[in-house]
Design a protein around this motif. Structure first.
Motif, PDB file in Angstrom:
ATOM      1  N   GLY A 131       0.825  -1.208   0.000  1.00 58.81           N
ATOM      2  CA  GLY A 131       0.000   0.000   0.000  1.00 58.81           C
ATOM      3  C   GLY A 131       0.856   1.253   0.000  1.00 58.81           C
ATOM      4  O   GLY A 131       2.084   1.192  -0.095  1.00 58.81           O
ATOM      5  N   GLY A 132       0.187   2.389   0.114  1.00 56.81           N
ATOM      6  CA  GLY A 132       0.922   3.653   0.114  1.00 56.81           C
ATOM      7  C   GLY A 132      -0.020   4.833   0.093  1.00 56.81           C
ATOM      8  O   GLY A 132      -1.249   4.699   0.208  1.00 56.81           O
ATOM      9  N   SER A 133       0.560   6.009  -0.053  1.00 60.56           N
ATOM     10  CA  SER A 133      -0.184   7.265  -0.082  1.00 60.56           C
ATOM     11  C   SER A 133       0.317   8.123  -1.228  1.00 60.56           C
ATOM     12  O   SER A 133       1.512   8.409  -1.320  1.00 60.56           O
ATOM     13  CB  SER A 133      -0.013   8.027   1.239  1.00 60.56           C
ATOM     14  N   ILE A 134      -0.597   8.518  -2.100  1.00 62.97           N
ATOM     15  CA  ILE A 134      -0.313   9.483  -3.153  1.00 62.97           C
ATOM     16  C   ILE A 134      -1.021  10.781  -2.797  1.00 62.97           C
ATOM     17  O   ILE A 134      -2.224  10.771  -2.501  1.00 62.97           O
ATOM     18  CB  ILE A 134      -0.787   8.982  -4.533  1.00 62.97           C
ATOM     19  N   VAL A 135      -0.289  11.870  -2.794  1.00 63.05           N
ATOM     20  CA  VAL A 135      -0.867  13.195  -2.567  1.00 63.05           C
ATOM     21  C   VAL A 135      -0.517  14.073  -3.749  1.00 63.05           C
ATOM     22  O   VAL A 135       0.659  14.184  -4.117  1.00 63.05           O
ATOM     23  CB  VAL A 135      -0.356  13.844  -1.265  1.00 63.05           C
ATOM     24  N   PHE A 136      -1.513  14.664  -4.356  1.00 65.85           N
ATOM     25  CA  PHE A 136      -1.317  15.634  -5.422  1.00 65.85           C
ATOM     26  C   PHE A 136      -1.441  17.044  -4.855  1.00 65.85           C
ATOM     27  O   PHE A 136      -1.984  17.250  -3.767  1.00 65.85           O
ATOM     28  CB  PHE A 136      -2.364  15.453  -6.527  1.00 65.85           C
ATOM     29  N   THR A 137      -0.932  18.017  -5.607  1.00 63.37           N
ATOM     30  CA  THR A 137      -1.191  19.420  -5.292  1.00 63.37           C
ATOM     31  C   THR A 137      -2.104  19.995  -6.354  1.00 63.37           C
ATOM     32  O   THR A 137      -1.762  20.014  -7.542  1.00 63.37           O
ATOM     33  CB  THR A 137       0.102  20.241  -5.235  1.00 63.37           C
ATOM     34  N   SER A 138      -3.263  20.454  -5.929  1.00 65.69           N
ATOM     35  CA  SER A 138      -4.150  21.235  -6.786  1.00 65.69           C
ATOM     36  C   SER A 138      -4.086  22.683  -6.298  1.00 65.69           C
ATOM     37  O   SER A 138      -2.999  23.220  -6.103  1.00 65.69           O
ATOM     38  CB  SER A 138      -5.575  20.668  -6.753  1.00 65.69           C
ATOM     39  N   SER A 139      -5.225  23.284  -6.046  1.00 67.76           N
ATOM     40  CA  SER A 139      -5.293  24.698  -5.670  1.00 67.76           C
ATOM     41  C   SER A 139      -6.743  25.004  -5.323  1.00 67.76           C
ATOM     42  O   SER A 139      -7.657  24.252  -5.713  1.00 67.76           O
ATOM     43  CB  SER A 139      -4.850  25.562  -6.860  1.00 67.76           C
ATOM     44  N   VAL A 160      -7.935  17.388  -9.349  1.00 69.85           N
ATOM     45  CA  VAL A 160      -8.934  16.957  -8.359  1.00 69.85           C
ATOM     46  C   VAL A 160      -9.725  15.762  -8.896  1.00 69.85           C
ATOM     47  O   VAL A 160      -9.972  14.784  -8.170  1.00 69.85           O
ATOM     48  CB  VAL A 160      -9.872  18.117  -7.984  1.00 69.85           C
ATOM     49  N   GLY A 161     -10.111  15.799 -10.158  1.00 70.46           N
ATOM     50  CA  GLY A 161     -10.816  14.667 -10.746  1.00 70.46           C
ATOM     51  C   GLY A 161      -9.964  13.414 -10.790  1.00 70.46           C
ATOM     52  O   GLY A 161     -10.453  12.296 -10.530  1.00 70.46           O
ATOM     53  N   LEU A 162      -8.694  13.590 -11.110  1.00 71.82           N
ATOM     54  CA  LEU A 162      -7.762  12.461 -11.103  1.00 71.82           C
ATOM     55  C   LEU A 162      -7.683  11.842  -9.710  1.00 71.82           C
ATOM     56  O   LEU A 162      -7.698  10.609  -9.555  1.00 71.82           O
ATOM     57  CB  LEU A 162      -6.384  12.949 -11.553  1.00 71.82           C
ATOM     58  N   THR A 163      -7.600  12.687  -8.702  1.00 75.99           N
ATOM     59  CA  THR A 163      -7.514  12.216  -7.318  1.00 75.99           C
ATOM     60  C   THR A 163      -8.704  11.343  -6.954  1.00 75.99           C
ATOM     61  O   THR A 163      -8.550  10.229  -6.424  1.00 75.99           O
ATOM     62  CB  THR A 163      -7.454  13.419  -6.357  1.00 75.99           C
ATOM     63  N   ASN A 178      -5.105  11.454  -2.223  1.00 76.05           N
ATOM     64  CA  ASN A 178      -5.715  12.701  -1.773  1.00 76.05           C
ATOM     65  C   ASN A 178      -5.037  13.874  -2.462  1.00 76.05           C
ATOM     66  O   ASN A 178      -4.009  13.714  -3.130  1.00 76.05           O
ATOM     67  CB  ASN A 178      -5.599  12.832  -0.254  1.00 76.05           C
ATOM     68  N   VAL A 179      -5.591  15.068  -2.289  1.00 76.30           N
ATOM     69  CA  VAL A 179      -5.030  16.256  -2.931  1.00 76.30           C
ATOM     70  C   VAL A 179      -5.178  17.451  -2.000  1.00 76.30           C
ATOM     71  O   VAL A 179      -6.225  17.631  -1.362  1.00 76.30           O
ATOM     72  CB  VAL A 179      -5.704  16.520  -4.300  1.00 76.30           C
ATOM     73  N   VAL A 180      -4.116  18.243  -1.887  1.00 76.80           N
ATOM     74  CA  VAL A 180      -4.187  19.508  -1.144  1.00 76.80           C
ATOM     75  C   VAL A 180      -4.494  20.639  -2.112  1.00 76.80           C
ATOM     76  O   VAL A 180      -4.033  20.645  -3.256  1.00 76.80           O
ATOM     77  CB  VAL A 180      -2.885  19.791  -0.368  1.00 76.80           C
ATOM     78  N   VAL A 240      -8.617   8.003   5.192  1.00 75.47           N
ATOM     79  CA  VAL A 240      -8.914   9.205   4.411  1.00 75.47           C
ATOM     80  C   VAL A 240      -8.414   8.993   2.987  1.00 75.47           C
ATOM     81  O   VAL A 240      -7.202   8.846   2.759  1.00 75.47           O
ATOM     82  CB  VAL A 240      -8.236  10.453   5.028  1.00 75.47           C
ATOM     83  N   THR A 241      -9.316   8.973   2.036  1.00 75.69           N
ATOM     84  CA  THR A 241      -8.928   8.874   0.623  1.00 75.69           C
ATOM     85  C   THR A 241      -9.974   9.574  -0.231  1.00 75.69           C
ATOM     86  O   THR A 241     -11.149   9.653   0.141  1.00 75.69           O
ATOM     87  CB  THR A 241      -8.735   7.401   0.200  1.00 75.69           C
ATOM     88  N   GLY A 242      -9.528  10.119  -1.352  1.00 79.37           N
ATOM     89  CA  GLY A 242     -10.420  10.829  -2.257  1.00 79.37           C
ATOM     90  C   GLY A 242     -10.775  12.233  -1.815  1.00 79.37           C
ATOM     91  O   GLY A 242     -11.725  12.835  -2.333  1.00 79.37           O
ATOM     92  N   VAL A 243     -10.009  12.784  -0.880  1.00 77.86           N
ATOM     93  CA  VAL A 243     -10.315  14.093  -0.302  1.00 77.86           C
ATOM     94  C   VAL A 243      -9.534  15.204  -1.005  1.00 77.86           C
ATOM     95  O   VAL A 243      -8.330  15.076  -1.223  1.00 77.86           O
ATOM     96  CB  VAL A 243      -9.993  14.092   1.209  1.00 77.86           C
ATOM     97  N   ALA A 244     -10.232  16.287  -1.337  1.00 73.76           N
ATOM     98  CA  ALA A 244      -9.596  17.520  -1.804  1.00 73.76           C
ATOM     99  C   ALA A 244      -9.597  18.489  -0.632  1.00 73.76           C
ATOM    100  O   ALA A 244     -10.637  19.062  -0.288  1.00 73.76           O
ATOM    101  CB  ALA A 244     -10.346  18.101  -2.994  1.00 73.76           C
TER     102      ALA A 244
END
Length: 254
Positions: A131-139, A160-163, A178-180, A240-244
């Motif tokens: 397993g793991g954690s992917i975090v993207f940066t949006s805005s 955000v849609g990709l997340t 997730n995405v910040v 927590v997953t799928g959160v913007a």
């Protein structure tokens, strides 16, 4: 330490939020592969945190081959991957009128394509570690429209849609996505949004206009965004997953 023994990859790692993220990952016990185009700044990270803790990888993430190869180099340097913070991005053109298509494509490539490729490359390595954690940066511009940066806004909505899509697809593999979504940040990229014309007075006026819409009345600091990424990467956010996640002083609460 919340990330003791974890293997983390950070893109756009040499300055601003990315550098703050590297510092916090190290502080929480992770080893970090730091990817950026600025090798001198990457070398400074190594000098600060040590050759056994931070592994510098130079890449132009707007180029497909670099986006792919840098992740594989990071995994090889670390011996695996538990965390990816895909942070690279840029403002892009300020208008769709008389659009500079080369500048448009570079913005899409850096903001969206590099994140997509990075996630695609790292998934199998996370599966191998359970397993793991992917975090993207949006805005915030990926949650509400931006009159100053329509191309950036379009790109960050895509992230955000990709997340959300990857969160659904990868949940059975115990990979959280997730995405910040930061507000206007006190980082070197700020002027790319507020001062594209090069006029300091215009930049100051644009910043004041944006700050007037922030209930907390200030810029977000790089470390505040990095702190949110650390939490999303840790076991404290294990369900927590799928959160913007906005980090925006209340801008999107209106």
């Amino acid at each position: 330490m919340r990330l003791e023994g974890k293997l983390a990859i950070v893109t756009a790692a040499a300055s601003g939020m990315g550098r703050a993220g590297v510092e916090r990952f190290v502080r929480e016990g992770a080893r970090v592969a730091a990817i950026d185009i600025d090798m001198a700044a990457l070398s400074a990270l190594v000098d600060t945190f040590g050759v056994d803790t931070v592994f510098p990888i130079r890449a132009d993430l707007s180029r497909e081959d670099d986006a792919r190869d840098s992740i594989e180099s990071a995994v090889a340097a670390l011996g695996g991957a538990d965390i990816l913070w895909a942070h690279a991005g840029m403002p892009g053109p300020a208008s769709v009128e008389d659009l500079d298509i080369a500048a448009y494509r570079k913005a899409i490539d850096l903001n969206v394509t590099s994140a997509t490729i990075g996630a695609g490359q790292v998934i199998r390595h996370m599966r191998a570690r359970g397993g793991g954690s992917i975090v993207f940066t949006s805005s915030v511009s990926g949650l509400v429209g931006s009159m100053m940066s329509p191309i950036y806004s379009a790109a960050k909505w895509a992230v955000v849609g990709l997340t959300k899509s990857l969160a659904l697809a990868l949940a059975p593999d115990n990979i959280r996505v997730n995405v910040v979504c930061p507000g206007l940040a006190d980082t070197p990229m700020k002027v790319g949004f507020t001062g594209r014309s090069g006029d300091p007075a215009e930049a100051a006026a644009n910043e004041a206009k944006l700050m007037a819409a922030v209930p907390m009345g200030r810029l977000v600091q790089a470390g505040e965004v990095a702190d949110a990424v650390i939490w999303l990467s840790s076991n404290e956010a294990s369900f927590v997953t799928g959160v913007a996640l906005p980090v925006d002083g209340g801008f999107t609460a209106r």
